[in-house]
Write a protein that holds these residues in place. Structure first.
Motif, PDB file in Angstrom:
ATOM      1  N   ARG A   1     -15.219  -4.414 -14.623  1.00 42.28           N
ATOM      2  CA  ARG A   1     -15.006  -5.808 -15.016  1.00 42.28           C
ATOM      3  C   ARG A   1     -14.550  -5.944 -16.461  1.00 42.28           C
ATOM      4  O   ARG A   1     -13.919  -6.947 -16.833  1.00 42.28           O
ATOM      5  N   LEU A   2     -14.870  -4.956 -17.320  1.00 39.13           N
ATOM      6  CA  LEU A   2     -14.470  -5.006 -18.731  1.00 39.13           C
ATOM      7  C   LEU A   2     -13.185  -4.223 -19.000  1.00 39.13           C
ATOM      8  O   LEU A   2     -12.719  -4.184 -20.142  1.00 39.13           O
TER       9      LEU A   2
ATOM     10  N   ARG B   1     -10.205  -5.448 -21.136  1.00 41.67           N
ATOM     11  CA  ARG B   1     -10.448  -5.792 -22.541  1.00 41.67           C
ATOM     12  C   ARG B   1     -10.052  -4.623 -23.458  1.00 41.67           C
ATOM     13  O   ARG B   1      -9.992  -3.462 -23.037  1.00 41.67           O
TER      14      ARG B   1
ATOM     15  N   VAL C   1     -15.204  -4.941 -27.193  1.00 39.08           N
ATOM     16  CA  VAL C   1     -16.377  -5.426 -26.478  1.00 39.08           C
ATOM     17  C   VAL C   1     -17.585  -5.328 -27.402  1.00 39.08           C
ATOM     18  O   VAL C   1     -17.660  -4.455 -28.271  1.00 39.08           O
ATOM     19  N   ARG C   2     -18.488  -6.245 -27.264  1.00 36.48           N
ATOM     20  CA  ARG C   2     -19.792  -6.122 -27.911  1.00 36.48           C
ATOM     21  C   ARG C   2     -20.682  -5.292 -26.996  1.00 36.48           C
ATOM     22  O   ARG C   2     -20.655  -5.455 -25.773  1.00 36.48           O
TER      23      ARG C   2
ATOM     24  N   GLU D   1     -22.742  -6.701 -24.139  1.00 39.27           N
ATOM     25  CA  GLU D   1     -22.103  -7.080 -22.879  1.00 39.27           C
ATOM     26  C   GLU D   1     -22.293  -6.013 -21.792  1.00 39.27           C
ATOM     27  O   GLU D   1     -22.023  -6.265 -20.615  1.00 39.27           O
ATOM     28  N   ALA D   2     -22.757  -4.823 -22.181  1.00 39.32           N
ATOM     29  CA  ALA D   2     -23.008  -3.753 -21.214  1.00 39.32           C
ATOM     30  C   ALA D   2     -24.502  -3.577 -20.936  1.00 39.32           C
ATOM     31  O   ALA D   2     -24.908  -2.578 -20.346  1.00 39.32           O
TER      32      ALA D   2
ATOM     33  N   GLU E   1     -26.521  -4.745 -18.805  1.00 36.16           N
ATOM     34  CA  GLU E   1     -26.937  -4.640 -17.403  1.00 36.16           C
ATOM     35  C   GLU E   1     -26.310  -3.436 -16.695  1.00 36.16           C
ATOM     36  O   GLU E   1     -26.562  -3.224 -15.500  1.00 36.16           O
ATOM     37  N   GLU E   2     -25.506  -2.671 -17.409  1.00 40.38           N
ATOM     38  CA  GLU E   2     -24.828  -1.531 -16.794  1.00 40.38           C
ATOM     39  C   GLU E   2     -25.747  -0.308 -16.727  1.00 40.38           C
ATOM     40  O   GLU E   2     -26.705  -0.175 -17.494  1.00 40.38           O
TER      41      GLU E   2
END
Length: 317
Positions: A196-197, A200, A203-204, A207-208, A210-211
């Motif tokens: 999903r990223l 881009r 990225v901050r 934002e990951a 939950e990965e």
């Protein structure tokens, strides 16, 4: 008999094994010289040692062993069967000592000596070969013993005297080591190319959160940095796999097993996208470390000076 005259000087059985080498070693070369000539005067002239010194040394050697090595007739001596058997082993031992001396002298030679150098796995593809190539422009005969490992293992080998220098991250801070920062390397968030990223560029790290992450094993410097950066971003990474090689992790990211914080690859890998992390500042410091107070040979000193001269320009751009 020599051993009958001085039996009180013999080593006791309990102390024999631990003391015999220390006690006998200084006399072995004298023994070999006398045995070779079977004549004290000729041995004295060849070795540049007074006859009286040689004679006393042979008597003490027999006393300490409790065995007669020579049959004597004036200045002429002949080996007994025990002496001949002892000579065979002594000559082997002295030859091995000479080989060892030649080896350590060669390792310390300013122009052709040896450097035992450790470095991180991620430095092995491009950085270290380039460093050695550049160093050998001015030092073409210097030899290297190379060890590729993770940081803590290299520090252990440094302390054990198995390495002269190591290139590691994070830069260690320990009272028995000297370490100098040489450069820093940006880390990227590596995601599968259908992630999903993936569309881009930046990225901050939050934002990951939950990965699933694929990481190096605990004890690796990059694992510690990953954990610290994730904590700074406000989460603890959920680890799906722990490995030993950064490129293995890239392959697992491409397979969709998770994401990873990794230094840039030497060669772009298909199946992944590498994103710049804008927050927190995702870098790792690279430094060189050596043991404080440890004597260094001229080739080690030259290579250390060379590494320090590359400060700020260690890594490929």
């Amino acid at each position: 008999m020599a051993h009958e005259r001085s039996s009180q000087h013999r080593l006791s059985p309990s102390s024999y094994e631990e003391d015999v080498a220390l006690l006998l070693a200084p006399r072995l070369a004298y023994f070999a010289g006398v045995a070779r000539h079977e004549h004290v005067t000729r041995a004295s002239l060849e070795m540049g040692v007074p006859q009286s010194t040689l004679s006393r040394a042979m008597v003490r050697l027999e006393e300490d062993l409790g065995v007669e090595l020579f049959a004597r007739k004036g200045r002429t001596v002949s080996l007994t069967p025990s002496g001949r058997a002892f000579l065979t082993s002594v000559e082997r031992a002295l030859a091995e000592v000479e080989r060892a001396a030649d080896s350590v002298r060669a390792d310390a030679d300013p122009t052709g000596g040896k450097v035992a150098f450790g470095f991180l796995h991620t430095m092995g593809w491009e950085t270290v070969p380039e460093l050695i190539r550049a160093f050998r422009v001015d030092h073409p005969r210097v030899r290297f013993t190379l060890v590729q490992n993770y940081g803590e293992a290299m520090i252990e080998r440094l302390r054990a005297g198995e390495l002269d220098l190591c290139l590691t991250s994070p830069v260690p801070d320990a009272p028995d080591l000297i370490a100098r920062r040489l450069d820093e390397q940006r880390l990227r968030l590596v995601v599968p190319d259908d992630h999903r990223l993936a569309g881009r560029k930046r990225v901050r790290l939050a934002e990951a959160a939950e990965e699933s992450f694929v990481t190096l094993e605990p004890g690796y410097g990059l694992r510690r940095i990953t954990d610290d950066l994730c904590a700074e971003a406000g989460f603890k990474p959920r680890v799906a796999f722990e490995g030993e090689e950064a490129e293995t992790l890239r392959g697992l990211v491409a397979a969709g097993l998770g994401v990873a914080l990794l230094p840039p690859p030497a060669v772009a890998r298909p199946g992944v996208v590498e994103l710049t992390v804008t927050a927190p500042r995702a870098v790792r410091e690279i430094g060189v470390a050596w043991l404080d107070g440890h004597p260094e040979t001229p080739p080690v000193a030259a290579f250390r000076k060379f590494l320090l001269s590359r400060r700020g320009h260690l890594l490929p751009t």
